[in-house]
Design a protein around this motif. Structure first.
Motif, mmCIF file in Angstrom:
data_model
loop_
_atom_site.group_PDB
_atom_site.id
_atom_site.type_symbol
_atom_site.label_atom_id
_atom_site.label_comp_id
_atom_site.label_asym_id
_atom_site.label_seq_id
_atom_site.Cartn_x
_atom_site.Cartn_y
_atom_site.Cartn_z
ATOM 1 N N LEU A 49 0.853 -1.182 0.000
ATOM 2 C CA LEU A 49 0.000 0.000 0.000
ATOM 3 C C LEU A 49 0.889 1.233 0.000
ATOM 4 O O LEU A 49 1.738 1.404 0.886
ATOM 5 C CB LEU A 49 -0.917 0.011 1.217
ATOM 6 C CG LEU A 49 -1.750 1.281 1.413
ATOM 7 C CD1 LEU A 49 -2.772 1.429 0.278
ATOM 8 C CD2 LEU A 49 -2.449 1.274 2.758
ATOM 9 N N GLU A 50 0.719 2.070 -1.019
ATOM 10 C CA GLU A 50 1.441 3.332 -1.085
ATOM 11 C C GLU A 50 0.447 4.481 -1.215
ATOM 12 O O GLU A 50 -0.462 4.422 -2.054
ATOM 13 C CB GLU A 50 2.402 3.345 -2.280
ATOM 14 C CG GLU A 50 3.525 2.336 -2.166
ATOM 15 C CD GLU A 50 4.525 2.448 -3.299
ATOM 16 O OE1 GLU A 50 4.476 3.462 -4.041
ATOM 17 O OE2 GLU A 50 5.352 1.528 -3.445
ATOM 18 N N ILE A 51 0.644 5.514 -0.375
ATOM 19 C CA ILE A 51 -0.209 6.703 -0.396
ATOM 20 C C ILE A 51 0.722 7.899 -0.529
ATOM 21 O O ILE A 51 1.393 8.281 0.431
ATOM 22 C CB ILE A 51 -1.062 6.792 0.882
ATOM 23 C CG1 ILE A 51 -1.890 5.522 1.081
ATOM 24 C CG2 ILE A 51 -1.965 8.019 0.832
ATOM 25 C CD1 ILE A 51 -2.603 5.441 2.412
ATOM 26 N N ASN A 52 0.769 8.480 -1.722
ATOM 27 C CA ASN A 52 1.777 9.499 -2.004
ATOM 28 C C ASN A 52 1.180 10.728 -2.696
ATOM 29 O O ASN A 52 0.348 10.598 -3.603
ATOM 30 C CB ASN A 52 2.880 8.930 -2.910
ATOM 31 C CG ASN A 52 3.708 7.874 -2.215
ATOM 32 O OD1 ASN A 52 4.079 8.035 -1.062
ATOM 33 N ND2 ASN A 52 3.987 6.789 -2.918
ATOM 34 N N ASP A 53 1.646 11.900 -2.269
ATOM 35 C CA ASP A 53 1.416 13.166 -2.966
ATOM 36 C C ASP A 53 -0.070 13.472 -3.142
ATOM 37 O O ASP A 53 -0.499 13.972 -4.181
ATOM 38 C CB ASP A 53 2.127 13.140 -4.329
ATOM 39 C CG ASP A 53 2.274 14.532 -4.927
ATOM 40 O OD1 ASP A 53 2.145 15.524 -4.171
ATOM 41 O OD2 ASP A 53 2.501 14.629 -6.156
ATOM 42 N N GLN A 100 3.334 2.599 2.982
ATOM 43 C CA GLN A 100 4.258 3.673 2.640
ATOM 44 C C GLN A 100 3.422 4.935 2.424
ATOM 45 O O GLN A 100 2.602 4.977 1.497
ATOM 46 C CB GLN A 100 5.018 3.334 1.367
ATOM 47 C CG GLN A 100 5.610 1.934 1.334
ATOM 48 C CD GLN A 100 6.743 1.747 2.332
ATOM 49 O OE1 GLN A 100 7.698 2.518 2.341
ATOM 50 N NE2 GLN A 100 6.628 0.735 3.174
ATOM 51 N N ILE A 101 3.635 5.947 3.262
ATOM 52 C CA ILE A 101 2.817 7.156 3.222
ATOM 53 C C ILE A 101 3.755 8.350 3.112
ATOM 54 O O ILE A 101 4.501 8.637 4.051
ATOM 55 C CB ILE A 101 1.919 7.261 4.472
ATOM 56 C CG1 ILE A 101 1.044 6.011 4.611
ATOM 57 C CG2 ILE A 101 1.050 8.521 4.396
ATOM 58 C CD1 ILE A 101 0.271 5.934 5.917
ATOM 59 N N GLY A 102 3.732 9.036 1.949
ATOM 60 C CA GLY A 102 4.704 10.100 1.788
ATOM 61 C C GLY A 102 4.234 11.256 0.927
ATOM 62 O O GLY A 102 3.390 11.092 0.032
ATOM 63 N N ASP A 103 4.770 12.445 1.247
ATOM 64 C CA ASP A 103 4.576 13.640 0.422
ATOM 65 C C ASP A 103 3.120 14.069 0.306
ATOM 66 O O ASP A 103 2.724 14.659 -0.702
ATOM 67 C CB ASP A 103 5.170 13.433 -0.976
ATOM 68 C CG ASP A 103 6.660 13.175 -0.920
ATOM 69 O OD1 ASP A 103 7.394 14.084 -0.468
ATOM 70 O OD2 ASP A 103 7.080 12.055 -1.301
ATOM 71 N N LEU A 154 6.812 9.542 5.431
ATOM 72 C CA LEU A 154 7.917 10.386 4.985
ATOM 73 C C LEU A 154 7.421 11.654 4.295
ATOM 74 O O LEU A 154 6.544 11.599 3.422
ATOM 75 C CB LEU A 154 8.796 9.603 3.997
ATOM 76 C CG LEU A 154 9.234 8.191 4.415
ATOM 77 C CD1 LEU A 154 9.950 7.499 3.267
ATOM 78 C CD2 LEU A 154 10.125 8.250 5.649
ATOM 79 N N ARG A 155 7.983 12.790 4.718
ATOM 80 C CA ARG A 155 7.838 14.067 4.010
ATOM 81 C C ARG A 155 6.381 14.537 3.875
ATOM 82 O O ARG A 155 6.022 15.194 2.912
ATOM 83 C CB ARG A 155 8.476 14.011 2.618
ATOM 84 C CG ARG A 155 9.985 13.731 2.651
ATOM 85 C CD ARG A 155 10.535 13.630 1.247
ATOM 86 N NE ARG A 155 9.840 12.636 0.456
ATOM 87 C CZ ARG A 155 10.092 11.323 0.506
ATOM 88 N NH1 ARG A 155 11.058 10.860 1.296
ATOM 89 N NH2 ARG A 155 9.405 10.488 -0.234
ATOM 90 N N ASN A 156 5.537 14.190 4.787
ATOM 91 C CA ASN A 156 4.167 14.693 4.788
ATOM 92 C C ASN A 156 4.116 16.062 5.466
ATOM 93 O O ASN A 156 4.939 16.395 6.315
ATOM 94 C CB ASN A 156 3.249 13.710 5.513
ATOM 95 C CG ASN A 156 3.228 12.356 4.828
ATOM 96 O OD1 ASN A 156 2.582 12.181 3.815
ATOM 97 N ND2 ASN A 156 3.976 11.394 5.391
ATOM 98 N N HIS A 157 3.103 16.836 5.091
ATOM 99 C CA HIS A 157 2.916 18.166 5.666
ATOM 100 C C HIS A 157 1.526 18.209 6.292
ATOM 101 O O HIS A 157 0.506 18.078 5.585
ATOM 102 C CB HIS A 157 3.055 19.235 4.580
ATOM 103 C CG HIS A 157 3.093 20.628 5.126
ATOM 104 N ND1 HIS A 157 3.303 21.730 4.329
ATOM 105 C CD2 HIS A 157 2.969 21.124 6.406
ATOM 106 C CE1 HIS A 157 3.302 22.825 5.067
ATOM 107 N NE2 HIS A 157 3.088 22.480 6.332
#
Length: 596
Positions: free
Chosen positions: A489-493, A513-516, A542-545
């Motif tokens: 599972l990837e959750i990105n951008d 994986q959760i990023g950006d 990683l790198r979330n705002h």
């Protein structure tokens, strides 16, 4: 096609009444009509006129018990135009034969039949008991075209045949290619064909048929299968085609009130179905190379309502369907488009007022669904969905607009891509139940349905894999993303816009994986959570705002019930983390700004 040239039209017009034909509806005219046609041909003339009256015709050929329709009724020679007055009626003499033909056009060329009416004997027919292969009495035809070429049937009214109003077929079978003669260059135009007991029009072995500007009504009602308005279906056995319908155009017809499909391309090749109006389905069946374009398909007036456009799959011996479905308006069916088979492109259609699914994809491969407008699926029991995918591979759902449905999409397939769509006003969004899906570039504006509870925007369950990136989530009223999968599972951008929820993303199990991503939290009471990871191992955040606009400080990341997470380089505005002792925290930035 079938029209006579200028020289033919200058020849004398032969009146059938000059040959002793008595058009009183009581006297059998068959012999005299055929004598007139033979004399006309022998003289080199070409134009025969049937004035007002009722012509009783014996439509059964008794010289061959295996083919009572062949050489039956009015036998039309080559290079003949039969013109009938609008109130000239060819009436089939009541009989008990399993087959007949009012007009027989067999292995001739350049024939035109124009005007008049043909009345079958459906209600007077004697349906006597016959062997099982003939007991249905389904081969009684108004016009039988067998192995003929350049035939035009124009502005003829045909009703109440025991079989088909018009059948277009070959002479012979492909098992003996030297004797096989398909019907070629056939045009059926401006005809009204009603109440045929089987199909209003049947097309079997041919190369070049046009059916246009016809009104076809009530095919097969209280009749025998297949009961289609237009049936394009060549005979075959196992993997062998014994008849092939080739190069057929069905355009600008009105087909309504039938017992089954309006237009059914069971196994034709090179078929175009365009500009028709129907109240029941159009199907590409097992066909190859079909275009279904710009049709108005509305389930009103008692039509068959299972699906607007249907299919069966890939024919045995073929590798794909190669179908384009474009520019159709489909309204009021259980399913809008039911896609099966391989290599199908669905684009620019409008599908509304459906019950189950606007687009259903089942046991299909290499499917592109793009640029369609889908709205108004409101059946809570069936959970009306814009898209359902079952047991399929390589499906792309792209650049569609979806409004006012119960469910956005349900996915059970591999190599599925759902991208750049807008989903607005729905209860549940995309649910990936099994298989693998990429969900990219979509706009989700949930807003909810007033009569339904709001569910998750994206759900990943079972052992499904999902890749979720560059989506916009707006006005969501439950988890934006929920997952309990143990697979990738990837959750990105993604952008998760202002929400008053307690939890935006809830992930259970697996190693997500959760990023950006960007999270905007705005809850007036209590402490909201952006990312809740539960019972997972080795998650990466990683790198979330996280931007918190709530009065209270938010929880940016919660991993207390997971282990070995890596939480790195995130920006946390007025937010904190609740982590497990085994987690690694690297380079996260906490900004403690006052609430606005």
């Amino acid at each position: 096609m079938g029209e006579l040239n200028e020289a033919d039209l200058k020849k004398p017009v032969v009146n059938v009444l000059d040959f002793g034909v008595i058009a009183d509806g009581k006297t059998d005219c068959t012999v005299k009509l055929n004598e007139c046609l033979e004399w006309t041909k022998a003289q080199g003339y070409s134009h025969v006129w049937l004035p007002s009256g009722t012509y009783l015709v014996d439509a059964v050929y008794r010289g061959n018990p295996f083919f009572p329709f062949r050489q039956a009724g009015i036998r039309v020679p080559s290079h003949i135009c039969i013109e009938m007055a609008s109130d000239a009626i060819i009436r089939v003499k009541p009989n008990d034969s399993w087959g007949y033909a009012a007009f027989y056009i067999g292995k001739v060329e350049h024939v035109t039949i124009r005007g008049g009416r043909i009345e079958g004997d459906r209600h007077e027919h004697m349906y006597k008991s016959l062997p099982s292969e003939r007991k249905t009495h389904e081969w009684g035809f108004g016009v039988c075209i067998e192995g003929a070429s350049h035939v035009n049937v124009s502005h003829v009214q045909i009703s109440n045949c025991t079989g088909d109003g018009i059948i277009v077929s070959p002479l012979g079978l492909l098992s003996d290619i030297e004797s096989y003669a398909p019907a070629t260059s056939i045009q059926i135009s401006g005809c009204t064909i009603t109440d045929s007991r089987r199909n209003n029009v049947s097309i079997t072995g041919c190369d070049g048929v046009i059916v246009e500007d016809c009104l076809l009504e009530r095919a097969g009602v209280n009749g025998v299968e297949p009961r289609m308005g237009i049936d394009i279906e060549g005979y075959g056995e196992n993997e062998t085609n014994l008849e092939e319908p080739l190069n057929v155009q069905i355009r600008n017809n009105i087909v309504r009130g039938g017992a089954a499909s309006a237009i059914y391309n069971f196994n034709g090749y090179g078929v175009i179905i365009e500009g028709n109006q129907t109240d029941s389905s159009i199907s590409y069946g097992f066909a190859t190379e079909t275009i279904i374009a710009n049709n108005l398909i509305r389930a009103v007036g008692g039509g068959v309502t299972k699906a607007g456009i249907t299919s069966l799959g890939v024919s045995i011996g073929q590798t794909e369907n190669n179908v384009i479905i474009i520019g159709n308006m489909i309204e009021g069916f259980e399913k809008g488009i039911d896609i099966r088979g391989e290599s199908v492109h669905v684009t620019g259609n409008k599908i509304s007022l459906f019950e189950d699914a606007a687009v259903s994809v089942y046991m299909a491969d290499r499917i592109l669904i793009e640029g369609n407008h889908i709205e108004s699926g409101s059946n809570a029991r069936l959970r009306s969905a814009a898209l359902r995918i079952y047991q399929s591979d390589s499906v792309v759902f792209s650049n569609n607009t979806i409004y006012a449905v119960v469910d956005a999409a349900m996915v059970r397939g591999t190599n599925i891509l759902i991208q750049n769509n807008q989903f607005k006003e729905f209860s549940r969004g995309i649910w990936v139940q099994e298989g693998e899906a990429g969900i990219s570039g979509n706009h989700f504006i949930q807003e909810g349905r007033s009569h339904l509870d709001s569910s998750y925007i994206i759900s990943i369950t079972g052992n499904a894999k999902a890749f979720i990136w560059q989506n916009r989530f707006k006005y969501y009223q439950n988890y934006a993303v929920y997952s309990n999968t143990t697979a990738s599972l990837e959750i990105n951008d993604n952008s998760f816009e202002e929400t008053s929820l307690y939890v935006v993303v809830y992930i259970k199990n697996g190693s997500p994986q959760i990023g950006d991503n960007r999270f905007y939290l705005h809850r007036t009471i209590g402490q909201p959570t952006a990312i809740f990871i539960d019972q997972a191992t080795s998650a990466r955040v990683l790198r979330n705002h996280i931007i918190n606009l709530s009065p209270q400080q938010a929880i940016a990341v919660r991993t207390m019930s997971s282990a070995h997470s890596v939480i790195a380089h995130n920006i946390l505005e007025r937010s904190q983390m609740m982590t497990h002792t085994s987690d690694q925290l690297i380079g996260n930035i906490v900004i403690d700004t006052p609430p606005s």
